[in-house]
Design a protein around this motif. Structure first.
Motif, PDB file in Angstrom:
ATOM      1  N   ARG A 126      37.978  33.062  61.594  1.00 13.46           N
ATOM      2  CA  ARG A 126      38.848  32.539  60.539  1.00 13.46           C
ATOM      3  C   ARG A 126      40.268  33.081  60.669  1.00 13.46           C
ATOM      4  N   ARG A 127      40.416  34.381  60.871  1.00 17.89           N
ATOM      5  CA  ARG A 127      41.751  34.970  61.033  1.00 17.89           C
ATOM      6  C   ARG A 127      42.315  34.645  62.414  1.00 17.89           C
ATOM      7  N   GLY A 128      41.446  34.596  63.408  1.00 18.43           N
ATOM      8  CA  GLY A 128      41.910  34.313  64.764  1.00 18.43           C
ATOM      9  C   GLY A 128      42.517  32.933  64.893  1.00 18.43           C
ATOM     10  N   VAL A 129      41.947  31.955  64.200  1.00 16.33           N
ATOM     11  CA  VAL A 129      42.495  30.598  64.219  1.00 16.33           C
ATOM     12  C   VAL A 129      43.928  30.595  63.698  1.00 16.33           C
ATOM     13  N   ALA A 130      44.172  31.344  62.628  1.00 17.48           N
ATOM     14  CA  ALA A 130      45.523  31.398  62.062  1.00 17.48           C
ATOM     15  C   ALA A 130      46.503  32.025  63.050  1.00 17.48           C
ATOM     16  N   ARG A 131      46.102  33.133  63.682  1.00 15.46           N
ATOM     17  CA  ARG A 131      46.991  33.785  64.646  1.00 15.46           C
ATOM     18  C   ARG A 131      47.264  32.874  65.851  1.00 15.46           C
ATOM     19  N   ALA A 132      46.211  32.226  66.348  1.00 13.58           N
ATOM     20  CA  ALA A 132      46.375  31.349  67.512  1.00 13.58           C
ATOM     21  C   ALA A 132      47.271  30.168  67.191  1.00 13.58           C
ATOM     22  N   CYS A 133      47.116  29.616  66.000  1.00 12.00           N
ATOM     23  CA  CYS A 133      47.935  28.474  65.607  1.00 12.00           C
ATOM     24  C   CYS A 133      49.403  28.880  65.505  1.00 12.00           C
ATOM     25  N   GLU A 134      49.670  30.027  64.900  1.00 16.45           N
ATOM     26  CA  GLU A 134      51.058  30.492  64.785  1.00 16.45           C
ATOM     27  C   GLU A 134      51.686  30.674  66.170  1.00 16.45           C
ATOM     28  N   ALA A 135      50.918  31.199  67.114  1.00 13.98           N
ATOM     29  CA  ALA A 135      51.433  31.382  68.472  1.00 13.98           C
ATOM     30  C   ALA A 135      51.713  30.037  69.132  1.00 13.98           C
ATOM     31  N   SER A 136      50.827  29.066  68.936  1.00 14.63           N
ATOM     32  CA  SER A 136      51.052  27.729  69.489  1.00 14.63           C
ATOM     33  C   SER A 136      52.279  27.086  68.884  1.00 14.63           C
ATOM     34  N   GLN A 191      62.054  18.174  71.905  1.00 14.32           N
ATOM     35  CA  GLN A 191      63.274  18.468  71.149  1.00 14.32           C
ATOM     36  C   GLN A 191      64.039  17.177  70.836  1.00 14.32           C
ATOM     37  N   GLY A 192      64.295  16.989  69.529  1.00 15.64           N
ATOM     38  CA  GLY A 192      64.955  15.785  69.061  1.00 15.64           C
ATOM     39  C   GLY A 192      64.034  14.607  68.874  1.00 15.64           C
ATOM     40  N   LEU A 193      62.752  14.772  69.226  1.00 12.67           N
ATOM     41  CA  LEU A 193      61.790  13.666  69.165  1.00 12.67           C
ATOM     42  C   LEU A 193      60.549  14.017  68.341  1.00 12.67           C
ATOM     43  N   ARG A 194      60.556  15.163  67.689  1.00  8.94           N
ATOM     44  CA  ARG A 194      59.327  15.637  67.025  1.00  8.94           C
ATOM     45  C   ARG A 194      58.759  14.638  66.030  1.00  8.94           C
ATOM     46  N   GLU A 195      59.602  13.950  65.302  1.00 12.64           N
ATOM     47  CA  GLU A 195      59.096  13.035  64.278  1.00 12.64           C
ATOM     48  C   GLU A 195      58.404  11.820  64.892  1.00 12.64           C
ATOM     49  N   GLU A 196      58.648  11.561  66.172  1.00 12.42           N
ATOM     50  CA  GLU A 196      58.001  10.433  66.838  1.00 12.42           C
ATOM     51  C   GLU A 196      56.629  10.789  67.398  1.00 12.42           C
ATOM     52  N   VAL A 197      56.325  12.074  67.495  1.00 11.20           N
ATOM     53  CA  VAL A 197      55.161  12.539  68.242  1.00 11.20           C
ATOM     54  C   VAL A 197      53.988  12.868  67.323  1.00 11.20           C
ATOM     55  N   PHE A 198      52.799  12.429  67.733  1.00  8.68           N
ATOM     56  CA  PHE A 198      51.538  12.876  67.130  1.00  8.68           C
ATOM     57  C   PHE A 198      51.051  14.010  68.022  1.00  8.68           C
ATOM     58  N   LEU A 199      51.213  15.249  67.558  1.00  7.86           N
ATOM     59  CA  LEU A 199      51.042  16.441  68.387  1.00  7.86           C
ATOM     60  C   LEU A 199      49.690  17.105  68.137  1.00  7.86           C
ATOM     61  N   VAL A 200      48.969  17.319  69.222  1.00  6.57           N
ATOM     62  CA  VAL A 200      47.635  17.918  69.159  1.00  6.57           C
ATOM     63  C   VAL A 200      47.593  19.147  70.059  1.00  6.57           C
ATOM     64  N   SER A 201      47.042  20.259  69.553  1.00  6.50           N
ATOM     65  CA  SER A 201      46.770  21.408  70.400  1.00  6.50           C
ATOM     66  C   SER A 201      45.362  21.924  70.084  1.00  6.50           C
ATOM     67  N   LYS A 202      44.939  22.938  70.861  1.00  6.82           N
ATOM     68  CA  LYS A 202      43.555  23.410  70.751  1.00  6.82           C
ATOM     69  C   LYS A 202      43.510  24.929  70.779  1.00  6.82           C
ATOM     70  N   VAL A 203      42.557  25.475  70.046  1.00  7.21           N
ATOM     71  CA  VAL A 203      42.305  26.904  70.041  1.00  7.21           C
ATOM     72  C   VAL A 203      41.092  27.183  70.932  1.00  7.21           C
ATOM     73  N   VAL A 204      41.164  28.238  71.746  1.00  8.59           N
ATOM     74  CA  VAL A 204      40.008  28.600  72.566  1.00  8.59           C
ATOM     75  C   VAL A 204      38.946  29.241  71.667  1.00  8.59           C
ATOM     76  N   PRO A 205      37.666  29.072  71.984  1.00 10.62           N
ATOM     77  CA  PRO A 205      36.610  29.599  71.123  1.00 10.62           C
ATOM     78  C   PRO A 205      36.697  31.099  70.856  1.00 10.62           C
ATOM     79  N   SER A 206      37.181  31.878  71.822  1.00 13.69           N
ATOM     80  CA  SER A 206      37.261  33.329  71.616  1.00 13.69           C
ATOM     81  C   SER A 206      38.251  33.697  70.520  1.00 13.69           C
TER      82      SER A 206
END
Length: 279
Positions: free
Chosen positions: A83-93, A64-79
């Motif tokens: 194609r649709r699951g990736v979108a739902r998982a990303c929105e939740a992340s 918070q307050g630092l987002r523009e400084e951060v290179f942010l990486v997250s991951k989706v589990v294979p399950s």
């Protein structure tokens, strides 16, 4: 802190970042303070994942307050990697991280959903501005070849793999593949998940001697060794602010050729394994 191009996607990213696996095991306030101390020290590459329990929410609060400084990486589990699951998982992340975008989104390891569906989902998210790039994790050369055939060149931002002094298997084939195709290689668990060389062991003595010469910690020496190639990055995890600051020292440490050679002898890469090591 040294920065370098993150594969072929154009971002300049610090060579030393911050991992967050099991960061929710300890006190939340200290975890947040640690991430902020790391950002202050230049470790603005933060790696998390949907399977890291409360990790994404902790990262979101720390940013918070630092987002523009951060290179942010997250991951989706294979399950979740249809194609649709990736979108739902990303929105939740994104909700847990309290942000509108990821700088890079990874498939955590190869799974049962067809890879072309996962990549199509990634490309949908990229076109919608939800992610700026995508990559892979725990992919061996055969899997990387398949991903390249599907996506084409200069689409795969990175491959995140197990890499520490006691586990150098990726140097046989995965690392050269990534270098050849302009893919960043991100090493996770660079301290060996609790198996860092004991100070009294021959390897521990060597690291301590090199560390004393440079005025850093043995852990910083290990990180400098693991990022000695131009396409390599690493994301050590700690839960202590003072340790984050000490890890960041590796970002400015360039080992002498004889120091690298001595470490390579003490921690040999060994034969190429049949399967890619992973946690």
């Amino acid at each position: 802190m040294r920065v370098r191009s993150f594969g072929s996607i154009g971002h300049r990213v610090p060579v030393i970042g911050q991992g967050t696996w099991r960061i929710d095991d300890g006190a939340r306030a200290e975890a947040i303070a640690t991430l902020r101390a790391g950002i202050d020290a230049g470790m603005t590459h933060i790696d998390t994942a949907e399977m890291y329990g409360d990790g994404e929410a902790i990262v979101g609060e720390a940013m918070q307050g630092l987002r523009e400084e951060v290179f942010l990486v997250s991951k989706v589990v294979p399950s979740n990697a249809s194609r649709r699951g990736v979108a739902r998982a990303c929105e939740a992340s994104l909700r847990r991280l309290r942000t509108d975008r990821l700088d890079c989104y990874l498939l955590h390891w190869p799974g049962h959903h067809p890879l072309d569906e996962t990549i199509a989902g990634f490309e949908d998210l990229r076109r919608d501005g939800k992610i700026l790039s995508w990559g892979l994790s725990n992919f061996d050369v055969d899997d990387l070849d398949q991903a390249l055939r599907i996506a084409g060149p200069y689409r795969i931002a990175c491959n995140q793999v197990l890499y520490h002094l006691g586990e150098r298997a990726i140097e046989h084939a995965v690392m050269p593949w990534c270098a050849h195709h302009g893919v960043a290689l991100v090493g996770y668990s660079p301290f060996g998940s609790g198996d860092f060389p004991h100070p009294a062991s021959p390897g521990g003595v060597l690291l301590a001697r090199i560390a004393e010469r440079h005025g850093v910690t043995p852990h910083a020496v290990a990180l400098a060794f693991l990022t000695r190639f131009q396409n390599t990055f690493t994301v050590p995890k700690t839960s202590r602010p003072e340790r984050a600051a000490r890890n960041a020292q590796a970002g400015d440490l360039v080992l002498a050729e004889e120091e690298v050679a001595a470490i390579e002898v003490e921690f040999p890469r060994g034969p190429r394994p049949r399967t890619l090591p992973m946690l």
